[in-house]
Design a protein around this motif. Structure first.
Motif, PDB file in Angstrom:
ATOM      1  N   SER A 344     -22.472 -13.154 -24.270  1.00 11.36           N
ATOM      2  CA  SER A 344     -23.916 -12.990 -24.264  1.00 11.36           C
ATOM      3  C   SER A 344     -24.375 -12.634 -25.664  1.00 11.36           C
ATOM      4  O   SER A 344     -23.700 -11.922 -26.403  1.00 11.36           O
ATOM      5  CB  SER A 344     -24.286 -11.886 -23.281  1.00 11.36           C
ATOM      6  N   SER A 348     -26.955  -7.616 -22.507  1.00 11.15           N
ATOM      7  CA  SER A 348     -25.904  -7.487 -21.502  1.00 11.15           C
ATOM      8  C   SER A 348     -24.603  -8.101 -22.032  1.00 11.15           C
ATOM      9  O   SER A 348     -24.628  -8.955 -22.910  1.00 11.15           O
ATOM     10  CB  SER A 348     -26.323  -8.181 -20.209  1.00 11.15           C
ATOM     11  N   LEU A 490     -30.233  -7.866  -6.199  1.00  2.60           N
ATOM     12  CA  LEU A 490     -30.034  -8.569  -7.471  1.00  2.60           C
ATOM     13  C   LEU A 490     -30.450 -10.029  -7.277  1.00  2.60           C
ATOM     14  O   LEU A 490     -29.967 -10.692  -6.357  1.00  2.60           O
ATOM     15  CB  LEU A 490     -28.561  -8.500  -7.883  1.00  2.60           C
ATOM     16  N   VAL A 492     -30.657 -13.699  -9.154  1.00  4.11           N
ATOM     17  CA  VAL A 492     -30.148 -14.452 -10.304  1.00  4.11           C
ATOM     18  C   VAL A 492     -30.655 -15.886 -10.194  1.00  4.11           C
ATOM     19  O   VAL A 492     -30.638 -16.479  -9.111  1.00  4.11           O
ATOM     20  CB  VAL A 492     -28.599 -14.435 -10.315  1.00  4.11           C
ATOM     21  N   HIS A 531     -32.405 -12.295 -13.205  1.00  5.84           N
ATOM     22  CA  HIS A 531     -31.469 -12.543 -14.304  1.00  5.84           C
ATOM     23  C   HIS A 531     -31.198 -14.034 -14.404  1.00  5.84           C
ATOM     24  O   HIS A 531     -31.010 -14.694 -13.384  1.00  5.84           O
ATOM     25  CB  HIS A 531     -30.167 -11.785 -14.051  1.00  5.84           C
ATOM     26  N   TYR A 565     -23.499  -9.688 -14.030  1.00  7.10           N
ATOM     27  CA  TYR A 565     -24.758  -9.091 -13.556  1.00  7.10           C
ATOM     28  C   TYR A 565     -24.496  -8.211 -12.337  1.00  7.10           C
ATOM     29  O   TYR A 565     -25.089  -7.149 -12.172  1.00  7.10           O
ATOM     30  CB  TYR A 565     -25.762 -10.178 -13.167  1.00  7.10           C
ATOM     31  N   PRO A 568     -21.787  -4.896 -13.766  1.00  5.24           N
ATOM     32  CA  PRO A 568     -21.790  -4.603 -15.201  1.00  5.24           C
ATOM     33  C   PRO A 568     -20.788  -3.492 -15.476  1.00  5.24           C
ATOM     34  O   PRO A 568     -20.653  -2.568 -14.678  1.00  5.24           O
ATOM     35  CB  PRO A 568     -23.229  -4.135 -15.462  1.00  5.24           C
TER      36      PRO A 568
END
Ligand SMILES: *[C@@H]1O[C@H](CO)[C@@H](O)[C@H](O)[C@H]1NC(C)=O
Ligand SMILES: *[C@@H]1O[C@H](CO)[C@@H](O)[C@H](O)[C@H]1NC(C)=O
Ligand SMILES: *[C@@H]1O[C@H](CO)[C@@H](O)[C@H](O)[C@H]1NC(C)=O
Ligand SMILES: *[C@@H]1O[C@H](CO)[C@@H](O)[C@H](O)[C@H]1NC(C)=O
Length: 572
Positions: A344, A348, A490, A492, A531, A565, A568
């Motif tokens: 990345s 992150s 979460l 994504v 994300h 994600y 982490p």
């Protein structure tokens, strides 16, 4: 807020991007502040969503560059003034530079020719020495088949910087100067050799054709439905919009999301007798000679040669070094490959989940709900392949359509996949399985054990972009309802990606169509708590060929980003 990298983005549009981002952020904030209390009730209030007439400015040309206006038989009404306003801003932000009209009869002579075109690494300001953290600028000069310089912009160009020995690669940002020249800007993110690669995806004249096709033939991909009652079976044509004929029409517009869908009414059966949705066919309607604009190895996905050297050696960062910046492009890539692993480039960190036990440990106790097209189904397949204890439960559904479900009992892992609602170019979908993602999300409880993954782009390429904008707006509203009732969920989103192009693939699903949809996707989800997995850059930066369904090493990296994600590593 990090500025996104949009490849092939004209520099004159950068301030407009800034405007959208601010607009979206403010919009999201105002929406959250004013709608907080009623979000939970929206299951009932959506049905009464206001339908307003199309504001006059959307019926005319949206901008003076290339109008993105569907023909009259294919117009769509945004659900609210806010949606309409956002749509307008998005349409302006993705407006493509003017592309040349085509000669009639058609001949290639004056169109962009990658073999005559060149790129050169700009040496100035760095005195030929490059350091980590610098920006590398490459000047691209386009010529036509007669060897004369091009004078206008709009070519579809992508660029990457790579090193095969280091397994490194990063996407460049291409800026169109609108005068036949372009600048590609790269971030120097590893030490050692770095080689520039510039690819002409389409000449600007091909964009003229692709744009005209969508304007004149938004229904060139069409669908069918089978209607059945007792022994009577009928098949009719369906689409997001149908040309008016004498034939009556069945209106399957979704009552909750307002997504349009229509079929011609069968002669004998009622609209309720629809049992299957299926892809129909494709009407190719190029004018004579225009197919010459879409030739692999000639002017479609062809490398542009370097006029001098194509490589630099990147030195370590020096103490007190002032990095060489770019005056033409300011945005950063989202990441880069190093030793084959996606790193990345933001805040992150991407971790590698190399073993099934590492993946299982991360997913322990989780529900992973995948929604979208085949590019997200690949993730379902990847997890099933990598995790021996994750067993697919046979629901007797078609592999393309789903729903699919896999379970690891011991570790309490559930992974599901469901395709998005029409348009869907699948062979045979029972109408009972035509579910819109927004409606599906409304039945997700959510919470810290729930991961929602969305990947929806490739079936929308031939339709007016408004169809896609509207679809994403309705999905975003459902995501915001979900995050409001279960903030620990979460979410994504997988972006679009480049693919291998043949003439057929191009007319139905060109990278130019994908690029525009990718920009829409990023704009719609900007500023809310989702994300991104940057499939665009991950495909472009990698040495493997562009593919609608990226190869396993790229999928492995995407899954690493997803798992990073979900899990982490603390302190990073
Ligand atoms: C196209 O280029 C070729 C070769 O340069 C030339 O012979 C031909 O006349 C040109 N055609 C037109 C229509 O300009
Ligand atoms: C095109 O514009 C760029 C950026 O302004 C400039 O550097 C370049 O010299 C121009 N090229 C021509 C041929 O005018
Ligand atoms: C289809 O139905 C929707 C919602 O029920 C309605 O808003 C729309 O106007 C209808 N479209 C046509 C062409 O009848
Ligand atoms: C994962 O595998 C790669 C390639 O074999 C290796 O370089 C890397 O160190 C591994 N990472 C972890 C966390 O095991």
């Amino acid at each position: 807020m990090k500025v996104r990298t949009f490849k092939s983005l004209n520099i004159t549009y950068l301030p407009k991007y800034a405007t959208i981002f601010v607009f979206l952020a403010v919009f999201a904030l105002i929406f959250m502040l004013t709608h907080k209390g009623i979000l939970e009730l929206c299951g009932t209030c959506r049905a009464h969503a206001e339908r307003l007439p199309v504001p006059a400015q959307f019926q005319k040309k949206v901008n003076s560059v290339i109008p993105i206006v569907p023909l009259d038989f294919c117009t769509f009404t945004p659900l609210s003034p806010k949606d309409a306003n956002e749509e307008k801003v998005i349409l302006q932000s993705i407006a493509w530079p003017d592309t040349p009209p085509l000669p009639s009869p058609f001949y290639l002579n004056e169109t962009s020719d990658p073999a005559h075109s060149t790129f050169s690494i700009l040496p100035q300001r760095s005195r030929g020495r490059w350091h980590m953290g610098d920006k590398l600028e490459v000047f691209i000069k386009m010529y036509n088949f007669q060897g004369r310089p091009k004078k206008s912009g709009g070519d579809v160009i992508v660029a990457r910087l790579h090193s095969s020995t280091l397994g490194a690669g990063v996407a460049g940002q291409v800026v169109d100067h609108l005068n036949g020249s372009y600048t590609a800007v790269f971030s120097l993110l590893w030490e050692g050799r770095a080689q520039v690669e510039v690819t002409l995806v389409h000449p600007s004249e091909a964009v003229t054709v692709l744009h005209r096709l969508t304007r004149e033939q938004p229904d060139r991909i069409f669908f069918q439905s089978v209607f059945r009652s007792g022994s009577v079976t009928e098949t009719t044509t369906c689409n997001v919009c149908l040309r008016p004929t004498q034939q009556p029409v069945c209106n399957y517009t979704d009552p909750y999301t307002g997504e349009p869908w229509f079929c011609y009414k069968p002669k004998r059966l009622s609209c309720d007798a629809r049992v299957y949705h299926a892809k129909g066919d494709f009407k190719q309607n190029l004018q004579a000679g225009e197919e010459k604009l879409f030739q692999s190895g000639v002017n479609m996905k062809v490398f542009i040669p370097a006029s001098g050297g194509d490589s630099v050696t990147v030195m370590p960062k020096q103490k007190g070094q002032t990095a060489v910046k770019s005056s033409t492009a300011k945005s950063e890539p989202s990441g880069y490959y190093y030793q084959g692993a996606w790193q990345s480039h933001g805040r992150s960190t991407v971790h590698q989940f190399n073993t099934s036990s590492a993946i299982t440990q991360c997913l322990n106790g989780k529900k992973v709900l995948l929604y979208g097209d085949s590019t997200i189904r690949q993730w379902f397949e990847h997890l099933n392949k990598e995790l021996p204890d994750l067993k697919e439960f046979n629901l007797h559904n078609h592999k393309q359509v789903g729903p699919l479900m896999a379970l690891d009992y011991a570790n309490n892992i559930l992974v599901t996949y469901r395709c998005h609602g029409p348009p869907l170019r699948f062979a045979k979908v029972p109408t009972s399985e035509l579910h819109y993602i927004a409606n599906e999300l409304d039945s997700v409880i959510g919470g810290s054990n729930t991961v929602v993954v969305l990947g929806i782009w490739s079936h929308f390429s031939t339709f007016p972009i408004e169809v896609y904008i509207h679809r994403l707006q309705s999905i975003r509203k459902a995501v915001m309802r979900l995050l409001s009732r279960a903030p620990d969920t979460l979410v994504v989103v997988r972006t679009a990606n480049l693919k291998a192009l043949t003439l057929y693939e191009t007319l139905t699903n060109s990278d130019w169509y994908s690029l525009q949809r990718d920009m829409v996707l990023r704009a719609v989800f900007k500023g809310i708590n989702v994300h991104l997995v940057d499939a665009w850059e991950m495909g472009l930066a990698h040495h493997l060929p562009h593919s609608l369904h990226p190869q396993p090493p790229i999928i492995k990296n995407m899954i690493d980003v997803l798992l990073s994600y979900i899990c982490p590593v603390k302190g990073s």
